[in-house]
Scaffold this motif. Sequence first.
Motif, PDB file in Angstrom:
ATOM      1  N   HIS A   1      -1.955   1.288   9.250  1.00  0.00           N
ATOM      2  CA  HIS A   1      -2.461   0.048   9.759  1.00  0.00           C
ATOM      3  C   HIS A   1      -1.556  -1.024   9.236  1.00  0.00           C
ATOM      4  O   HIS A   1      -0.606  -0.958   8.514  1.00  0.00           O
TER       5      HIS A   1
ATOM      6  N   ASP B   1       0.791  -1.225   0.028  1.00  0.00           N
ATOM      7  CA  ASP B   1      -0.124   0.075  -0.065  1.00  0.00           C
ATOM      8  C   ASP B   1       0.787   1.283   0.058  1.00  0.00           C
ATOM      9  O   ASP B   1       1.697   1.330   0.756  1.00  0.00           O
TER      10      ASP B   1
ATOM     11  N   GLU C   1       2.373   7.844   1.876  1.00  0.00           N
ATOM     12  CA  GLU C   1       2.458   6.485   2.557  1.00  0.00           C
ATOM     13  C   GLU C   1       3.417   5.528   1.928  1.00  0.00           C
ATOM     14  O   GLU C   1       3.543   5.313   0.710  1.00  0.00           O
TER      15      GLU C   1
ATOM     16  N   GLU D   1       1.050   6.718   6.782  1.00  0.00           N
ATOM     17  CA  GLU D   1       0.370   7.400   5.780  1.00  0.00           C
ATOM     18  C   GLU D   1      -0.151   8.795   6.144  1.00  0.00           C
ATOM     19  O   GLU D   1      -1.351   8.990   6.129  1.00  0.00           O
TER      20      GLU D   1
ATOM     21  N   THR E   1       1.665   0.372   7.650  1.00  0.00           N
ATOM     22  CA  THR E   1       1.837   1.343   6.667  1.00  0.00           C
ATOM     23  C   THR E   1       1.928   2.626   7.769  1.00  0.00           C
ATOM     24  O   THR E   1       1.508   2.668   8.757  1.00  0.00           O
TER      25      THR E   1
HETATM   26 CO    CO Z   1      -2.922   2.374   3.907  1.00  0.00          CO
END
Ligand code: CO
Length: 250
Positions: free
Chosen positions: A168, A105, A232, A201, A199
């Motif tokens: 997260h 991500d 992120e 972000e 992550t």
């Molecule tokens: Co994310």
Amino acid sequence: MITIKTDEQIKMMHESGKLLASVHQELRSKIKPGVTTWELDQFVEKYIRKHGGIPAQIGYQGYKYATCASVNDEICHGFPTKEPLKEGDIVTIDMVIDLDGYLSDSAWSYGVGEISKENQKLLDVTKKALYLGIEQAVIGNRLGDIGHAIQSYVEPLGYSVVKDFCGHGIGDEMHEDPQVLHYGKPGRGLRIEKNMVFTIEPMINTGTWRMKMDSNGWTARTLDGGMSAQYEHTLAITEDGPLILTEQEF
Ligand code: CO
Ligand code: MF3
């Protein structure tokens, strides 16, 4: 529940992250005045599939696009549209890639053509905030150290930290525990352990951190119409420090 990854899983997530990083590198030259975020989204979806990945945001809780494309006062979860980007806009492209079952991500904010000094500063500060957060992601630190590093850097500069969305854990699911807040107190919160993957972000605003939700039920924008940026990365906690799985080549 927080899942601690194996070294092998982290290696696979790194492959996913490298593919994601290459998408952002491709986007750099594609984002310019006149291009639509719809076209960018089409490009991203095709590129991911061509390289054996799956755009993991499609179908996630009913979301329809490979990317989120958040322009100017949009904080996050903007829908790609057929509205051309304009010189001076800033746009955040966020995406999740599934490569062989391993997710990564990463979001990146881009200036469209020539942007104002103020917008450039917002981008610079937000990116620096992400990297200051990442520096704190070491074994034995606590999640509050990450949030504090971000908040204590941006607030004295006159910016605000969005409180409604957080980083997260991530693995074979997009959103796992723990939640990683972008504000907080040093020495507080969960202890960071080897082989966690999560992550960071931060979404940083020029005005208030408060947001309002668009009628589409997804897109958050700043309550006061101020600008918002976001960077992120997905990172793994190793004995040698944080390993950024979605790092781009500069
Ligand atoms: Co994310
Ligand atoms: N990429 C986002 C994140 O950072 C998730 C977007 S939600 C989706 O967590 F529905 F668009 F996938």
